[in-house]
Design a protein around this motif. Structure first.
Motif, PDB file in Angstrom:
ATOM      1  N   UNK A  87     -78.414  52.587  54.613  1.00 45.31           N
ATOM      2  CA  UNK A  87     -76.952  52.630  54.548  1.00 45.31           C
ATOM      3  C   UNK A  87     -76.387  53.711  55.452  1.00 45.31           C
ATOM      4  N   UNK A  88     -75.186  53.484  55.930  1.00 48.10           N
ATOM      5  CA  UNK A  88     -74.422  54.506  56.646  1.00 48.10           C
ATOM      6  C   UNK A  88     -73.069  54.663  55.973  1.00 48.10           C
ATOM      7  N   UNK A  89     -72.598  55.904  55.890  1.00 51.65           N
ATOM      8  CA  UNK A  89     -71.224  56.154  55.467  1.00 51.65           C
ATOM      9  C   UNK A  89     -70.320  55.897  56.664  1.00 51.65           C
ATOM     10  N   UNK A  90     -69.262  55.133  56.450  1.00 47.15           N
ATOM     11  CA  UNK A  90     -68.306  54.847  57.513  1.00 47.15           C
ATOM     12  C   UNK A  90     -66.891  54.963  56.953  1.00 47.15           C
ATOM     13  N   UNK A  91     -65.914  54.956  57.837  1.00 45.11           N
ATOM     14  CA  UNK A  91     -64.524  54.830  57.388  1.00 45.11           C
ATOM     15  C   UNK A  91     -63.774  53.997  58.393  1.00 45.11           C
ATOM     16  N   UNK A  92     -62.667  53.441  57.959  1.00 45.09           N
ATOM     17  CA  UNK A  92     -61.866  52.564  58.827  1.00 45.09           C
ATOM     18  C   UNK A  92     -61.047  53.436  59.765  1.00 45.09           C
ATOM     19  N   UNK A  93     -61.493  53.531  61.022  1.00 45.93           N
ATOM     20  CA  UNK A  93     -60.819  54.415  61.970  1.00 45.93           C
ATOM     21  C   UNK A  93     -59.448  53.882  62.381  1.00 45.93           C
ATOM     22  N   UNK A  94     -59.219  52.590  62.192  1.00 44.27           N
ATOM     23  CA  UNK A  94     -57.898  52.035  62.476  1.00 44.27           C
ATOM     24  C   UNK A  94     -56.843  52.599  61.523  1.00 44.27           C
ATOM     25  N   UNK A  95     -57.280  53.087  60.359  1.00 39.09           N
ATOM     26  CA  UNK A  95     -56.330  53.545  59.339  1.00 39.09           C
ATOM     27  C   UNK A  95     -56.358  55.052  59.121  1.00 39.09           C
ATOM     28  N   UNK A  96     -57.090  55.768  59.967  1.00 35.01           N
ATOM     29  CA  UNK A  96     -57.180  57.219  59.784  1.00 35.01           C
ATOM     30  C   UNK A  96     -55.821  57.911  59.884  1.00 35.01           C
ATOM     31  N   UNK A  97     -55.081  57.593  60.937  1.00 27.68           N
ATOM     32  CA  UNK A  97     -53.804  58.276  61.161  1.00 27.68           C
ATOM     33  C   UNK A  97     -52.813  57.979  60.035  1.00 27.68           C
ATOM     34  N   UNK A  98     -52.747  56.706  59.666  1.00 25.75           N
ATOM     35  CA  UNK A  98     -51.835  56.303  58.581  1.00 25.75           C
ATOM     36  C   UNK A  98     -52.161  57.043  57.292  1.00 25.75           C
ATOM     37  N   UNK A  99     -53.429  57.129  56.955  1.00 26.63           N
ATOM     38  CA  UNK A  99     -53.830  57.780  55.708  1.00 26.63           C
ATOM     39  C   UNK A  99     -53.653  59.296  55.789  1.00 26.63           C
ATOM     40  N   UNK A 100     -53.881  59.859  56.971  1.00 36.62           N
ATOM     41  CA  UNK A 100     -53.687  61.306  57.135  1.00 36.62           C
ATOM     42  C   UNK A 100     -52.227  61.670  56.932  1.00 36.62           C
ATOM     43  N   UNK A 101     -51.310  60.823  57.444  1.00 39.26           N
ATOM     44  CA  UNK A 101     -49.887  61.088  57.271  1.00 39.26           C
ATOM     45  C   UNK A 101     -49.486  61.054  55.801  1.00 39.26           C
ATOM     46  N   UNK A 158     -63.198  55.569  53.053  1.00 33.32           N
ATOM     47  CA  UNK A 158     -64.653  55.521  53.167  1.00 33.32           C
ATOM     48  C   UNK A 158     -65.213  54.212  52.622  1.00 33.32           C
ATOM     49  N   UNK A 159     -66.264  53.759  53.266  1.00 35.15           N
ATOM     50  CA  UNK A 159     -67.047  52.635  52.757  1.00 35.15           C
ATOM     51  C   UNK A 159     -68.444  52.775  53.327  1.00 35.15           C
ATOM     52  N   UNK A 160     -69.308  51.827  53.005  1.00 36.74           N
ATOM     53  CA  UNK A 160     -70.698  51.899  53.434  1.00 36.74           C
ATOM     54  C   UNK A 160     -71.088  50.622  54.161  1.00 36.74           C
ATOM     55  N   UNK A 161     -71.931  50.785  55.146  1.00 37.15           N
ATOM     56  CA  UNK A 161     -72.602  49.655  55.779  1.00 37.15           C
ATOM     57  C   UNK A 161     -74.006  49.590  55.196  1.00 37.15           C
ATOM     58  N   UNK A 162     -74.421  48.396  54.778  1.00 35.88           N
ATOM     59  CA  UNK A 162     -75.780  48.175  54.272  1.00 35.88           C
ATOM     60  C   UNK A 162     -76.497  47.236  55.232  1.00 35.88           C
ATOM     61  N   UNK A 163     -77.666  47.666  55.682  1.00 33.19           N
ATOM     62  CA  UNK A 163     -78.477  46.881  56.619  1.00 33.19           C
ATOM     63  C   UNK A 163     -79.780  46.488  55.919  1.00 33.19           C
ATOM     64  N   UNK A 164     -80.121  45.226  55.950  1.00 35.99           N
ATOM     65  CA  UNK A 164     -81.321  44.748  55.282  1.00 35.99           C
ATOM     66  C   UNK A 164     -82.563  44.951  56.146  1.00 35.99           C
ATOM     67  N   UNK A 165     -83.691  45.092  55.489  1.00 33.20           N
ATOM     68  CA  UNK A 165     -84.986  45.154  56.179  1.00 33.20           C
ATOM     69  C   UNK A 165     -85.594  43.755  56.135  1.00 33.20           C
ATOM     70  N   UNK A 166     -85.636  43.106  57.294  1.00 34.93           N
ATOM     71  CA  UNK A 166     -86.167  41.742  57.384  1.00 34.93           C
ATOM     72  C   UNK A 166     -87.116  41.698  58.579  1.00 34.93           C
ATOM     73  N   UNK A 167     -88.366  42.127  58.417  1.00 31.67           N
ATOM     74  CA  UNK A 167     -89.293  42.152  59.552  1.00 31.67           C
ATOM     75  C   UNK A 167     -89.397  40.789  60.229  1.00 31.67           C
ATOM     76  N   UNK A 168     -89.186  40.755  61.536  1.00 34.28           N
ATOM     77  CA  UNK A 168     -89.249  39.500  62.269  1.00 34.28           C
ATOM     78  C   UNK A 168     -88.053  38.596  62.078  1.00 34.28           C
TER      79      UNK A 168
END
Length: 550
Positions: free
Chosen positions: A49-63, A70-80
């Motif tokens: 997993x990686x921690x990510x955030x929606x950069x399109x909404x950073x400025x709006x939320x900062x204001x 924040x949200x997470x990306x989940x990547x599966x392990x699928x050999x081949x």
């Protein structure tokens, strides 16, 4: 052994109690934020997993004085990259219930989901676990998803070679059971003594590690872009072993001349499964022991190889594995693209390659794939070119698939340039992105296509790739036309890479905006048409013209 001052992440790994850290508390107790605790941001990667955030909404939320979204990306392990219909259905249903619903095929033959909120992590991973899927070691400083040439058309013994992906993945998995303890069962699975990890110890690797297996004549996996590359050597339809290549890696850092892209160096040949597994294990132990733990920008295996020298690395490897490598065997790469549309393979079954632009599965494609999976008449194979191969379709079921393709308006009329395009995710979720990639490359390709038609190049099999930063996740450094983001709307234009992934490209022009990119490519195409020699590809021409002519 490495004596550099260690980076902070090294301390986090060592004191993490087998990658546990305070992840359980971060996920179950810290309801004031959608993020995890700072040290846990590093540890969560080892669980895919990686921690990510929606950069399109950073400025709006900062204001509004709100925390980042924040949200997470989940990547599966699928050999081949192979899964059956039931696993596809599980991925589909999980994506519909959690996250954005968008499925993203990666360049490493797996799939990832974006937009998973923190409180959804455990139910998402539990859903995958029920389908016998996991995300263990899909990210982090360990061996990641092992990739292998995807299409059985390449060889009658494709299946036996493909099996090495799973064997290597299992052989190099971390021993800790923290993933199951934290995200699945919420209890200890085994006593800690059984977690003793002779490979990773408590330090793990200095940086991520990638393995690819290529089956000549295809190099769809870009085998030389990996830390460890294995090239299958086949004689008389029999696998006799693998050529071994070490030290590939593409990521660089703008403005840091100590970083560079490097293609793997071939060091010899091994002739048995036992030797392959032993060799892979010991390549990792050398990287564990000698890799740079002070500067993560210089921590990939390529820098270790160059520090020890290729001959020095090979000598240390032979010492650890206890046998000498044989000289490399002859082979040739003559293709790298996926085999699109319908192909019948050696056992009589049919395979259909679905073009998935930059790996982002479109809504009509997702609906088609769901309806197809419900029939359970095929398997699903992710390709290293971010496409999806529908396999093991009988002649009796081929028409059923054809009917579904038509029903869901799956478009086969795609330009050669678009078929050979690739882009990383970049904005809005990747925290490293300096420019767009996945969202922008399709638009740019649309504007380049008329230039190709103008110069009668529309049928050329040109590779074009884009990354939003110099990390190279879209493998843009091994393409004929490469773009590397430098700022919003601005890219380095890379030329001179070959068609089959055995030569790096170079910077042709820096920091170009779209209008400048189109002007430069128009000029390059015009010169190519006028000056190329017979059978010369665009990459070979630009390398000769702009980088080696003098």
């Amino acid at each position: 052994m490495s004596t550099e001052k260690q980076s902070p992440i090294e301390g986090i790994k060592i004191k993490s109690d087998g990658l546990r850290g305070t992840l359980k508390e971060s996920i179950t107790l810290d309801n004031h934020t959608g993020n995890v605790r700072p040290d846990d941001e590093a540890l969560v990667k080892f669980h895919g997993m990686y921690v990510q955030d929606d950069r399109d909404r950073r400025e709006e939320r900062a204001q509004k004085k709100l925390d980042k979204l924040y949200s997470f990306m989940i990547r599966l392990r699928i050999p081949g990259g192979i899964i059956d219909a039931d696993k596809w259905l599980a991925i589909h249903e999980t994506s519909e219930e959690y996250g954005t619903g968008i499925l993203k095929i990666t360049t490493r033959q797996t799939i990832q989901l974006h937009g998973i909120l923190k409180h959804e992590l455990r139910p998402t991973l539990q859903s995958f676990d029920k389908a016998k899927l996991d995300s263990i070691a899909a990210c982090g400083d360990v061996n990641r998803n092992v990739i292998v040439s995807s299409h059985p058309l390449v060889s009658p013994i494709h299946q036996s070679i493909h099996a090495y992906a799973d064997k290597l993945s299992k052989h190099l998995l971390p021993k800790t059971q923290a993933y199951y303890e934290i995200f699945v069962d919420n209890e200890k699975i085994y006593e800690r003594e059984t977690e003793k990890d002779d490979l990773y110890e408590d330090r793990y690797l200095p940086r991520k590690f990638k393995i690819a297996i290529a089956i000549p004549p295809t190099n769809d996996v870009d085998v030389f872009a990996n830390d460890l590359g294995l090239i299958a050597i086949i004689e008389n339809d029999k696998l006799i072993g693998f050529n071994v290549a070490i030290g590939g890696g593409l990521s660089t850092t703008h403005g840091n001349p100590n970083t560079y892209s490097r293609l793997a160096s071939e060091i010899g040949f091994v002739d048995s499964e036992e030797k392959v597994l032993k060799l892979a294990y010991e390549v990792l132990t050398i990287q564990r022991d000698y890799g740079n733990r002070g500067d993560r920008k210089l921590a990939r295996l390529k820098y270790t190889v160059d520090k020890l020298t290729v001959d020095g690395f090979k000598a240390e490897l032979e010492k650890r594995i206890g046998f000498k490598l044989e000289p490399s065997k002859a082979y040739q790469f003559t293709e790298r693209s996926d085999n699109y549309y319908w192909h019948q393979v050696h056992n009589g079954s049919w395979y259909y390659t679905l073009f998935v632009e930059n790996g982002a599965v479109k809504p009509n494609q997702k609906a088609f794939l769901h309806e197809l999976a419900l029939l359970r008449i095929n398997n699903f194979i992710f390709t290293a070119n971010q496409n999806l191969l529908l396999g093991e379709i009988s002649s009796e079921n081929k028409q059923i698939v054809e009917n579904l393709l038509q029903k869901h308006q799956i478009n086969d009329d795609i330009s050669e340039l678009r078929k050979n395009s690739m882009a990383c995710v970049a904005l809005p979720t990747c925290p490293l992105a300096l420019a767009e990639a996945q969202r922008y490359l399709p638009e740019l390709v649309t504007k380049i296509e008329p230039l190709l038609a103008k110069h009668n190049l529309q049928n050329d099999d040109i590779t074009i790739r884009m990354t939003g930063c110099p990390n190279g996740c879209g493998r843009s450094y091994v393409s004929e036309i490469g773009f590397v983001g430098t700022a919003a709307g601005q890219y380095n234009l890379m030329l001179g890479g070959d068609r089959y992934g055995v030569r790096l490209n170079k910077i042709y022009k820096e920091k170009l905006y779209e209008n400048e990119i189109l002007e430069e490519l128009d000029l390059v195409f015009d010169n190519y048409i006028k000056e190329r020699i017979p059978y010369e590809t665009l990459g070979d021409y630009t390398n000769r013209k702009y980088f080696t002519a003098n």
